[in-house]
Design an enzyme around this catalytic site. Sequence first.
Site, PDB file in Angstrom:
ATOM      1  N   ASN A 171      -1.463   5.963  11.516  1.00 27.70           N
ATOM      2  CA  ASN A 171      -2.406   4.874  10.779  1.00 27.70           C
ATOM      3  C   ASN A 171      -2.905   6.181   9.530  1.00 27.70           C
ATOM      4  OD1 ASN A 171      -3.904   4.938  14.037  1.00 27.70           O
ATOM      5  ND2 ASN A 171      -4.082   2.931  12.021  1.00 27.70           N
TER       6      ASN A 171
ATOM      7  N   TYR B 161       3.010  -8.637  16.769  1.00 29.99           N
ATOM      8  CA  TYR B 161       3.848  -7.724  15.108  1.00 29.99           C
ATOM      9  C   TYR B 161       4.231  -6.811  15.969  1.00 29.99           C
ATOM     10  CZ  TYR B 161       2.502  -3.509  12.008  1.00 29.99           C
ATOM     11  OH  TYR B 161       3.350  -2.391  11.412  1.00 29.99           O
TER      12      TYR B 161
ATOM     13  N   LYS C 299       8.059  -4.614  15.570  1.00 27.07           N
ATOM     14  CA  LYS C 299       8.934  -3.584  14.674  1.00 27.07           C
ATOM     15  C   LYS C 299       9.251  -3.735  15.972  1.00 27.07           C
ATOM     16  CE  LYS C 299       7.888  -2.388  12.241  1.00 27.07           C
ATOM     17  NZ  LYS C 299       8.652  -2.491  10.472  1.00 27.07           N
TER      18      LYS C 299
ATOM     19  N   GLY D 242       3.904 -14.173 -10.331  1.00 27.41           N
ATOM     20  CA  GLY D 242       4.714 -13.351 -11.660  1.00 27.41           C
ATOM     21  C   GLY D 242       3.954 -11.813 -10.876  1.00 27.41           C
TER      22      GLY D 242
ATOM     23  N   LEU E 228      10.329  -1.114   3.875  1.00 23.65           N
ATOM     24  CA  LEU E 228       8.661  -0.806   4.181  1.00 23.65           C
ATOM     25  C   LEU E 228       8.544  -2.457   4.501  1.00 23.65           C
ATOM     26  CD1 LEU E 228       9.194   1.650   2.448  1.00 23.65           C
ATOM     27  CD2 LEU E 228       6.984   2.210   3.180  1.00 23.65           C
ATOM     28  N   ALA E 229       9.027  -3.852   3.976  1.00 23.73           N
ATOM     29  CA  ALA E 229       8.768  -4.366   3.602  1.00 23.73           C
ATOM     30  C   ALA E 229       8.636  -5.322   5.272  1.00 23.73           C
ATOM     31  CB  ALA E 229      10.232  -6.015   3.445  1.00 23.73           C
TER      32      ALA E 229
ATOM     33  N   PHE F 262       0.701  -1.886  -0.144  1.00 26.00           N
ATOM     34  CA  PHE F 262       0.451   0.298   0.195  1.00 26.00           C
ATOM     35  C   PHE F 262       0.826   0.863  -0.339  1.00 26.00           C
ATOM     36  CE2 PHE F 262      -2.333   2.708   2.978  1.00 26.00           C
ATOM     37  CZ  PHE F 262      -3.443   3.443   2.510  1.00 26.00           C
ATOM     38  N   ILE F 263       1.347   1.621   1.050  1.00 23.42           N
ATOM     39  CA  ILE F 263       2.416   2.927   1.070  1.00 23.42           C
ATOM     40  C   ILE F 263       3.835   2.797  -0.060  1.00 23.42           C
ATOM     41  CG2 ILE F 263       3.568   3.939   2.762  1.00 23.42           C
ATOM     42  CD1 ILE F 263       2.147   2.776   4.996  1.00 23.42           C
TER      43      ILE F 263
END
Length: 334
Positions: free
Chosen positions: A185, A156, A160, A46, A88-89, A20-21
């Site tokens: 958010n 999660y 992080k 793919g 960002l992954a 998304f980002i």
Amino acid sequence: MKTNMAWKGVTVAVTGAGGFIGSHLTEALLKEGAEVRALVRYNSRGTRGFLDRVPPELSRKLDVWAGDVTDCAFVDKLVKGREVVFHLAALIAIPYSYEAPRSFVSVNVEGTLNVLEACLRSGVKKLVQTSTSEVYGTALYAPMDEKHPLQGQSPYSASKIGADQLAESFHRSFGLPVAIVRPFNTYGPRQSARAVLPAAICQALSGKSRVELGSLSPVRDFNFVEDTVAGFLAAAASPRSVGETINIGSGQGVSIGEAARLILKLSRSSARLSQDQKRVRPAKSEVGRLICDNRKARRLLGWRPKVSLEEGLRRTIAYVGGHGSEYDPRTYAV
């Protein structure tokens, strides 16, 4: 989107570029003339995630690599020769982190370590590490500045926190030029239908009589994706961001129920809100309030949000309405 850095010809790597980002960030960099190498997670189909939404005139300039940040040799090749890296992954689905916490440690912590080591070996000029407001847990005070205690209220958020601490340690220990960007958010076009605002939007547009969400009382700081991307670019461009953790958020707290009611109003839906127990987090894991203190971003980066919640929701509703099959109501169930 203009920034105060001349991106034309700058070699960049973006991990998580298909998300998304990440896709919005990649598109913005391409518009600015950067030479972008984009990492998407390998899959047998793919597909390139939301990079497929990037306009063809920009997409043809993109160097897409399919792989995985948990493969350290692959990450070395990805980063080699890049001046700026945006990391960002990550695995981000909080409900899934309760079921598979080890996966979150593997991708979010070990994957970040691979990126940090690769950047150090390659001598990158700037690494932007992506954090999340979830690392703060429920607000002990609000608005929340960067000195707010970190609280791992889900696997999660714990993963992080670990990733951020690693990034900070690489700056302090080895002088790696890292900036940690901590978005609150983020919402907008291309966001997963499993996220709360798109879930509310696609239900409202479907004509259902009830819009079912999780807890309606938690307060969130919703920031439109265009503003979040501007924060990433500003952090990468500014020498003042090195070694710093910087919040990116609107500074306005809105309950999920209030945001959902605004969605119903803007989409002209007569549906009623109700709570779906399947979407409710465990009691001690729920984050009750997140409100951003963005003064540091304003001071160091000259960044400030430009898109109001109402305007951002109008644009998101228009996007969801124009991509109906992508937001089929059956796709957001937990």
